[in-house]
Scaffold this motif. Structure first.
Motif, PDB file in Angstrom:
ATOM      1  N   LEU A  34       0.764  -1.389   0.002  1.00  0.00           N
ATOM      2  CA  LEU A  34      -0.080   0.121   0.061  1.00  0.00           C
ATOM      3  C   LEU A  34       0.876   1.379  -0.060  1.00  0.00           C
ATOM      4  O   LEU A  34       1.794   1.314   0.866  1.00  0.00           O
ATOM      5  N   PHE A  35       0.771   2.207  -1.062  1.00  0.00           N
ATOM      6  CA  PHE A  35       1.350   3.357  -0.985  1.00  0.00           C
ATOM      7  C   PHE A  35       0.313   4.316  -1.044  1.00  0.00           C
ATOM      8  O   PHE A  35      -0.725   4.581  -1.389  1.00  0.00           O
ATOM      9  N   VAL A  36       1.330   6.015  -0.883  1.00  0.00           N
ATOM     10  CA  VAL A  36       0.435   6.945  -1.151  1.00  0.00           C
ATOM     11  C   VAL A  36       1.283   7.642  -2.186  1.00  0.00           C
ATOM     12  O   VAL A  36       2.561   7.502  -2.146  1.00  0.00           O
ATOM     13  N   ASP A  37       0.541   8.024  -3.356  1.00  0.00           N
ATOM     14  CA  ASP A  37       1.255   9.120  -4.325  1.00  0.00           C
ATOM     15  C   ASP A  37       0.715  10.305  -4.329  1.00  0.00           C
ATOM     16  O   ASP A  37      -0.146  10.606  -4.765  1.00  0.00           O
ATOM     17  N   PRO A  38       1.706  11.049  -3.662  1.00  0.00           N
ATOM     18  CA  PRO A  38       1.437  12.633  -3.301  1.00  0.00           C
ATOM     19  C   PRO A  38       1.339  13.527  -4.698  1.00  0.00           C
ATOM     20  O   PRO A  38       0.668  14.329  -4.604  1.00  0.00           O
ATOM     21  N   ALA A  39       1.787  12.922  -5.707  1.00  0.00           N
ATOM     22  CA  ALA A  39       1.783  13.566  -7.058  1.00  0.00           C
ATOM     23  C   ALA A  39       0.574  13.375  -7.926  1.00  0.00           C
ATOM     24  O   ALA A  39       0.248  13.826  -8.897  1.00  0.00           O
ATOM     25  N   ALA A  40      -0.247  12.380  -7.623  1.00  0.00           N
ATOM     26  CA  ALA A  40      -1.333  11.770  -8.245  1.00  0.00           C
ATOM     27  C   ALA A  40      -2.404  12.746  -8.014  1.00  0.00           C
ATOM     28  O   ALA A  40      -2.773  13.415  -7.005  1.00  0.00           O
ATOM     29  N   PRO A  41      -3.395  12.812  -9.016  1.00  0.00           N
ATOM     30  CA  PRO A  41      -4.734  13.467  -8.722  1.00  0.00           C
ATOM     31  C   PRO A  41      -5.339  12.813  -7.510  1.00  0.00           C
ATOM     32  O   PRO A  41      -5.118  11.722  -7.213  1.00  0.00           O
ATOM     33  N   VAL A  42      -6.226  13.815  -6.787  1.00  0.00           N
ATOM     34  CA  VAL A  42      -6.729  13.308  -5.594  1.00  0.00           C
ATOM     35  C   VAL A  42      -7.471  12.002  -5.637  1.00  0.00           C
ATOM     36  O   VAL A  42      -7.494  11.263  -4.657  1.00  0.00           O
ATOM     37  N   ASP A  43      -8.232  11.705  -6.667  1.00  0.00           N
ATOM     38  CA  ASP A  43      -9.065  10.670  -6.883  1.00  0.00           C
ATOM     39  C   ASP A  43      -8.166   9.493  -7.027  1.00  0.00           C
ATOM     40  O   ASP A  43      -8.750   8.145  -7.312  1.00  0.00           O
ATOM     41  N   ARG A  44      -6.928   9.372  -7.238  1.00  0.00           N
ATOM     42  CA  ARG A  44      -6.070   8.304  -7.541  1.00  0.00           C
ATOM     43  C   ARG A  44      -4.863   8.242  -6.679  1.00  0.00           C
ATOM     44  O   ARG A  44      -3.877   7.701  -6.734  1.00  0.00           O
ATOM     45  N   ARG A  45      -4.741   8.883  -5.451  1.00  0.00           N
ATOM     46  CA  ARG A  45      -3.825   9.004  -4.597  1.00  0.00           C
ATOM     47  C   ARG A  45      -3.306   7.651  -3.885  1.00  0.00           C
ATOM     48  O   ARG A  45      -2.231   7.549  -3.511  1.00  0.00           O
ATOM     49  N   ILE A  46      -4.255   6.819  -3.360  1.00  0.00           N
ATOM     50  CA  ILE A  46      -3.894   5.668  -2.720  1.00  0.00           C
ATOM     51  C   ILE A  46      -3.459   4.701  -3.845  1.00  0.00           C
ATOM     52  O   ILE A  46      -4.631   4.318  -4.497  1.00  0.00           O
ATOM     53  N   VAL A  47      -2.530   3.908  -3.524  1.00  0.00           N
ATOM     54  CA  VAL A  47      -2.081   2.647  -4.521  1.00  0.00           C
ATOM     55  C   VAL A  47      -1.836   1.557  -4.030  1.00  0.00           C
ATOM     56  O   VAL A  47      -1.110   1.546  -2.844  1.00  0.00           O
ATOM     57  N   LEU A  48      -2.539   0.416  -4.530  1.00  0.00           N
ATOM     58  CA  LEU A  48      -2.411  -0.761  -3.956  1.00  0.00           C
ATOM     59  C   LEU A  48      -1.850  -1.559  -4.960  1.00  0.00           C
ATOM     60  O   LEU A  48      -2.436  -1.832  -6.037  1.00  0.00           O
ATOM     61  N   THR A  49      -0.522  -2.307  -4.753  1.00  0.00           N
ATOM     62  CA  THR A  49      -0.054  -3.230  -5.822  1.00  0.00           C
ATOM     63  C   THR A  49      -0.174  -4.266  -5.257  1.00  0.00           C
ATOM     64  O   THR A  49      -0.267  -4.793  -4.052  1.00  0.00           O
ATOM     65  N   ASP A  50      -0.166  -5.307  -6.299  1.00  0.00           N
ATOM     66  CA  ASP A  50      -0.266  -6.930  -6.033  1.00  0.00           C
ATOM     67  C   ASP A  50       1.185  -7.379  -6.394  1.00  0.00           C
ATOM     68  O   ASP A  50       2.231  -7.009  -7.009  1.00  0.00           O
ATOM     69  N   ASP A  51       1.448  -8.783  -6.223  1.00  0.00           N
ATOM     70  CA  ASP A  51       2.590  -9.404  -6.450  1.00  0.00           C
ATOM     71  C   ASP A  51       2.736  -9.915  -8.031  1.00  0.00           C
ATOM     72  O   ASP A  51       3.610 -10.420  -8.360  1.00  0.00           O
ATOM     73  N   PHE A  52       1.878  -9.416  -8.747  1.00  0.00           N
ATOM     74  CA  PHE A  52       1.633  -9.658 -10.340  1.00  0.00           C
ATOM     75  C   PHE A  52       2.092  -8.563 -11.112  1.00  0.00           C
ATOM     76  O   PHE A  52       1.930  -8.531 -12.363  1.00  0.00           O
ATOM     77  N   GLY A  53       2.370  -7.492 -10.469  1.00  0.00           N
ATOM     78  CA  GLY A  53       2.451  -6.107 -10.971  1.00  0.00           C
ATOM     79  C   GLY A  53       1.610  -5.308 -11.436  1.00  0.00           C
ATOM     80  O   GLY A  53       1.479  -4.480 -12.110  1.00  0.00           O
ATOM     81  N   GLN A  54       0.230  -5.774 -11.022  1.00  0.00           N
ATOM     82  CA  GLN A  54      -0.690  -5.053 -11.104  1.00  0.00           C
ATOM     83  C   GLN A  54      -0.993  -3.748  -9.971  1.00  0.00           C
ATOM     84  O   GLN A  54      -0.478  -4.028  -8.964  1.00  0.00           O
ATOM     85  N   ARG A  55      -1.835  -2.902 -10.291  1.00  0.00           N
ATOM     86  CA  ARG A  55      -2.389  -1.928  -9.281  1.00  0.00           C
ATOM     87  C   ARG A  55      -3.617  -1.445  -9.109  1.00  0.00           C
ATOM     88  O   ARG A  55      -4.221  -1.345 -10.380  1.00  0.00           O
ATOM     89  N   VAL A  56      -4.156  -1.023  -8.017  1.00  0.00           N
ATOM     90  CA  VAL A  56      -5.395  -0.348  -8.023  1.00  0.00           C
ATOM     91  C   VAL A  56      -5.012   1.128  -7.164  1.00  0.00           C
ATOM     92  O   VAL A  56      -4.405   1.211  -6.484  1.00  0.00           O
ATOM     93  N   GLN A  57      -5.745   2.233  -7.802  1.00  0.00           N
ATOM     94  CA  GLN A  57      -5.644   3.357  -7.537  1.00  0.00           C
ATOM     95  C   GLN A  57      -6.943   3.769  -7.240  1.00  0.00           C
ATOM     96  O   GLN A  57      -8.042   3.763  -7.644  1.00  0.00           O
ATOM     97  N   MET A  58      -7.207   4.417  -5.957  1.00  0.00           N
ATOM     98  CA  MET A  58      -8.445   5.018  -5.473  1.00  0.00           C
ATOM     99  C   MET A  58      -8.218   6.270  -4.881  1.00  0.00           C
ATOM    100  O   MET A  58      -6.883   6.600  -4.282  1.00  0.00           O
ATOM    101  N   SER A  59      -9.246   6.984  -4.225  1.00  0.00           N
ATOM    102  CA  SER A  59      -9.162   8.070  -3.711  1.00  0.00           C
ATOM    103  C   SER A  59      -8.989   7.832  -2.031  1.00  0.00           C
ATOM    104  O   SER A  59      -9.372   6.530  -1.415  1.00  0.00           O
ATOM    105  N   ALA A  60      -8.637   8.519  -1.295  1.00  0.00           N
ATOM    106  CA  ALA A  60      -8.576   8.663   0.219  1.00  0.00           C
ATOM    107  C   ALA A  60      -9.914   8.234   0.784  1.00  0.00           C
ATOM    108  O   ALA A  60     -10.053   7.372   1.967  1.00  0.00           O
ATOM    109  N   ASP A  61     -11.120   8.983   0.240  1.00  0.00           N
ATOM    110  CA  ASP A  61     -12.255   8.756   0.669  1.00  0.00           C
ATOM    111  C   ASP A  61     -12.742   7.093   0.220  1.00  0.00           C
ATOM    112  O   ASP A  61     -13.281   6.503   1.432  1.00  0.00           O
ATOM    113  N   GLN A  62     -12.424   6.494  -0.575  1.00  0.00           N
ATOM    114  CA  GLN A  62     -12.713   5.312  -0.967  1.00  0.00           C
ATOM    115  C   GLN A  62     -11.918   4.464  -0.226  1.00  0.00           C
ATOM    116  O   GLN A  62     -12.379   3.337   0.067  1.00  0.00           O
TER     117      GLN A  62
END
Length: 73
Positions: free
Chosen positions: A26-54
């Motif tokens: 789980l990461f925070v991307d401070p440079a991303a748009p607000v609706d994509r700032r939270i980043v969850l990566t998996d062990d297959f190289g995929q990622r999910v991006q979501m807002s802090a509210d989500q």
């Protein structure tokens, strides 16, 4: 999908951590748009991006026990 450099992300948590297989993180991307700032990566190289509210909603659901069945599926 944006191609954010993982090294630019601020790490928050590593899930698993008992191996060297590229555990989900789980990461925070401070440079991303607000609706994509939270980043969850998996062990297959995929990622999910979501807002802090989500993400907060996901945490609420987990705390309420609504995700407990997923861990045993």
């Amino acid at each position: 999908m944006t191609t954010t450099n993982v090294s630019a992300l601020q790490p928050v948590a590593t899930f698993c951590g008992n191996c060297n297989c590229g555990c989900p993180q789980l990461f925070v991307d401070p440079a991303a748009p607000v609706d994509r700032r939270i980043v969850l990566t998996d062990d297959f190289g995929q990622r999910v991006q979501m807002s802090a509210d989500q993400f907060a909603s996901l945490i609420e659901e987990a705390k309420a026990g609504k995700l407990d069945g997923v861990a045993t599926a």
